[in-house]
Design an enzyme around this catalytic site. Structure first.
Site, PDB file in Angstrom:
ATOM      1  N   LYS A 144       0.773  -1.127  -0.021  1.00 27.86           N
ATOM      2  CA  LYS A 144      -0.048   0.121  -0.031  1.00 27.86           C
ATOM      3  C   LYS A 144       0.964   1.264  -0.205  1.00 27.86           C
ATOM      4  CE  LYS A 144      -3.987  -1.967   2.731  1.00 27.86           C
ATOM      5  NZ  LYS A 144      -4.969  -1.568   1.730  1.00 27.86           N
ATOM      6  N   ARG A 165     -10.061 -11.608   1.992  1.00 17.90           N
ATOM      7  CA  ARG A 165     -11.089 -12.552   1.276  1.00 17.90           C
ATOM      8  C   ARG A 165     -10.310 -14.023   1.378  1.00 17.90           C
ATOM      9  NH1 ARG A 165     -11.449  -9.361  -3.953  1.00 17.90           N
ATOM     10  NH2 ARG A 165     -11.282  -7.731  -2.572  1.00 17.90           N
TER      11      ARG A 165
HETATM   12  N1  BES Z   1      -7.978  -3.915   4.371  1.00 16.51           N
HETATM   13  C1  BES Z   1      -8.218  -3.507   3.017  1.00 16.51           C
HETATM   14  C2  BES Z   1      -9.727  -2.587   2.670  1.00 16.51           C
HETATM   15  C3  BES Z   1      -9.714  -1.576   3.448  1.00 16.51           C
HETATM   16  C4  BES Z   1      -9.546  -0.193   2.917  1.00 16.51           C
HETATM   17  C5  BES Z   1     -10.414  -1.458   5.032  1.00 16.51           C
HETATM   18  C6  BES Z   1      -9.913   1.103   3.655  1.00 16.51           C
HETATM   19  C7  BES Z   1     -10.515  -0.273   5.356  1.00 16.51           C
HETATM   20  C8  BES Z   1     -10.145   1.123   4.876  1.00 16.51           C
HETATM   21  C9  BES Z   1      -8.099  -4.669   2.041  1.00 16.51           C
HETATM   22  O1  BES Z   1      -7.412  -5.776   2.493  1.00 16.51           O
HETATM   23  C10 BES Z   1      -7.763  -4.191   0.778  1.00 16.51           C
HETATM   24  O2  BES Z   1      -6.705  -3.787   0.621  1.00 16.51           O
HETATM   25  N2  BES Z   1      -8.566  -4.316  -0.214  1.00 16.51           N
HETATM   26  C11 BES Z   1      -8.168  -4.040  -1.357  1.00 16.51           C
HETATM   27  C12 BES Z   1      -8.846  -4.900  -2.552  1.00 16.51           C
HETATM   28  C13 BES Z   1      -8.412  -4.635  -4.025  1.00 16.51           C
HETATM   29  C14 BES Z   1      -6.579  -4.999  -4.022  1.00 16.51           C
HETATM   30  C15 BES Z   1      -9.286  -5.733  -4.916  1.00 16.51           C
HETATM   31  C16 BES Z   1      -8.827  -2.555  -1.825  1.00 16.51           C
HETATM   32  O3  BES Z   1      -9.867  -2.352  -1.179  1.00 16.51           O
HETATM   33  O4  BES Z   1      -8.251  -1.646  -2.416  1.00 16.51           O
HETATM   34 ZN    ZN Z   2      -5.531  -5.532   1.716  1.00 13.70          ZN
END
Ligand code: BES
Ligand code: ZN
Ligand code: ZN
Length: 478
Positions: A254, A328
């Site tokens: 990230k 997931r």
């Molecule tokens: N933990 C994150 C989702 C999240 C984002 C929670 C902001 C709280 C606040 C999750 O694991 C994630 O990173 N999801 C990605 C999925 C994508 C790579 C398909 C996302 O939401 O960008």
């Molecule tokens: Zn994530």
């Protein structure tokens, strides 16, 4: 800080809930004074007249219980900064004990502060808030109903604040094994059965998706399984929680701005643990199983990679397209585990900070509800509304489902299109729900409301304990 029913308490400050619509009437004492200080009765308005021992708080809409929660949270926010020991509150009770309950929630949640890491926490002198029997509006108060509301709120709010503590702790302190220890502690306290599984168990049981996410972490993963079994339960419910004690994104790292707050990626798991402790304390007549997949998602030479193919517990193969879609993967194995281990399942919920897309779709205040069963989703929306949380349905469709196709494995962990990301994530999870359980399952994406960076409603900065009040309310109505 305690909340007590005491009709004749002499308190240092008296809190006066003032309906916005009454401000123009002769009804309100100190009307001119209030006008002078610009008190308008809106959400979060307050006027303190210390020398008179009065604190006015505004109730924007007397037909909306959230207005009372917000007013109470505002009141306690002011009260705790004062050098006083006690305050009293008159119960404006037009509909049973609902208003008293809303006010008590606002006070108990609004009083929360997380000071574990402050070397000099602010000194707070407020000890007790009394509900007195006086009613400014002439209605009769059912004392017993108010007392019951206060007792109920004490238990539920303590659970919410417990979930907040778990999430607010720094990720170095709240590791998967630390979370498991916390779960074990509360389980002992409330006579809940607690089983903790380590990576050997995960390996022996084919939970390769969960294991892959945990591989590059210096902290070993834990699967936490809590069971609360009352006598003659009416229903059997499983609640599966995402317990990412840190989500760096993994190799699909990230950006720095998005990584901060990712200690809160265990909010679903923390909420699930809190819910079962509350259910046990309220002695709800439902058998509850909580399954939390606790791990970090980190980087390293042994990290799982985009292009890896993983085999989940149910034998399905998953192409990893993005290591940041890790929740997931953990949930896939935990959902399989719950379905295998819990017999006579009536409902299976999962709670997860699953997608940023859900926050984009619904805003930061609202959780997403997904699944195949409309009645189940409706019952969840009702419970959200009644508990004071915000939730909305996001609908599945066949087109979105096709976006998860993989050329090389059974399914891909990330859709080929970004749009509709909250729904495609839920559709991914649905691949790990057995056919016979399709209509028993609902997925709650709490990514928006779990962590608060700018205070709103009854929430201060930090973890909110989202889904705790909601799911408890839902369990009570089963
Ligand atoms: N933990 C994150 C989702 C999240 C984002 C929670 C902001 C709280 C606040 C999750 O694991 C994630 O990173 N999801 C990605 C999925 C994508 C790579 C398909 C996302 O939401 O960008
Ligand atoms: Zn994530
Ligand atoms: Zn995550």
């Amino acid at each position: 800080m305690k909340i007590e029913f005491n009709a004749r308490a002499k308190a240092d400050i008296r809190v006066i809930f003032t309906l916005k619509k009454d401000l123009n009437g002769s009804f309100v004492g100190d009307r001119e004074l209030l006008e002078k200080v610009g008190f308008d009765g809106a959400d979060e308005s307050a006027a303190l007249f210390a020398e008179k021992g009065e604190l006015y708080v505004g109730v924007e809409d007397e037909n909306d219980l959230e207005s009372f929660r917000i007013a109470a949270a505002k009141a306690v926010g002011v009260l705790k900064t004062l050098k006083i020991k006690s305050a009293s509150i008159g119960v404006y009770d037009k509909s049973g004990a609902d208003v008293a309950k809303a006010i008590a929630f606002g006070l108990a949640l609004g009083a929360y502060e997380f000071v574990e890491y402050k070397s000099k926490p602010k000194e707070r002198s407020l000890e007790t808030i009394y509900f007195d029997a006086e009613n400014y509006y002439g209605a009769k108060i059912d004392e017993n109903a108010v007392k019951a509301a206060i007792d109920y709120v004490a238990i539920v709010a303590e659970g919410v604040n417990f979930a907040r503590d778990l999430v607010n702790r720094a990720p170095y302190d709240m590791t998967p094994s630390a979370l498991a220890n916390e779960a074990q502690k509360v389980a002992e306290q409330y006579k809940i059965v607690c089983e903790i599984r380590d990576e050997n168990y995960l390996r022996a049981n084919g939970m390769e998706a969960f294991l892959a996410v945990s591989r590059a972490s210096a902290c070993a993963p834990r699967l936490i399984h809590l069971t609360y079994k009352p006598n003659k339960p009416k229903k059997t419910i499983a609640i599966v929680g995402k317990g990412l004690t840190y989500d760096s994104g993994g190799l699909c790292l990230k950006p720095a701005d998005y990584m901060t707050t990712m200690k809160a990626d265990m909010s679903g798991g923390a909420a699930a643990i809190a819910v079962i402790t509350i259910a046990a304390r309220l002695k709800l007549p439902v058998e509850i199983h909580v399954v939390v997949g606790a791990t970090e998602n980190m980087i390293g030479g042994n990290a799982y990679k985009p292009d890896d193919v993983l085999r989940a517990k149910n034998g399905k193969t998953i192409e990893v397209k993005n290591t940041d879609a890790e929740g997931r993967l953990v949930l896939a194995d935990c959902l399989c585990y719950a379905q295998e281990r819990v017999s006579n399942l009536d409902r299976i919920l999962d709670l997860a900070t699953l997608t940023g897309a859900c926050v984009v779709a619904l805003g930061e205040y609202t959780s997403g509800v997904m699944g195949f069963n409309d009645d189940l989703k409706e019952s969840l929306l009702k419970a959200a509304e009644h508990s004071g949380e915000l939730a909305a349905k996001l609908p599945f469709n066949r087109h979105l489902k096709k976006l998860l196709k993989s050329e090389i494995a059974d399914i891909s962990n990330c859709a080929s299109v970004r749009y509709g990301g909250a729904i495609t994530a839920a559709l991914f999870l649905s691949e790990f729900i057995e056919e016979k359980n399709r209509d028993k399952w609902a997925h709650l994406d709490v990514a928006g409301p779990s962590y608060v960076e700018k205070a709103w409603g009854v929430n201060q900065f930090g973890a909110s304990g989202a889904a705790v009040r909601w799911v408890v309310d839902w369990l009570e109505r089963l």
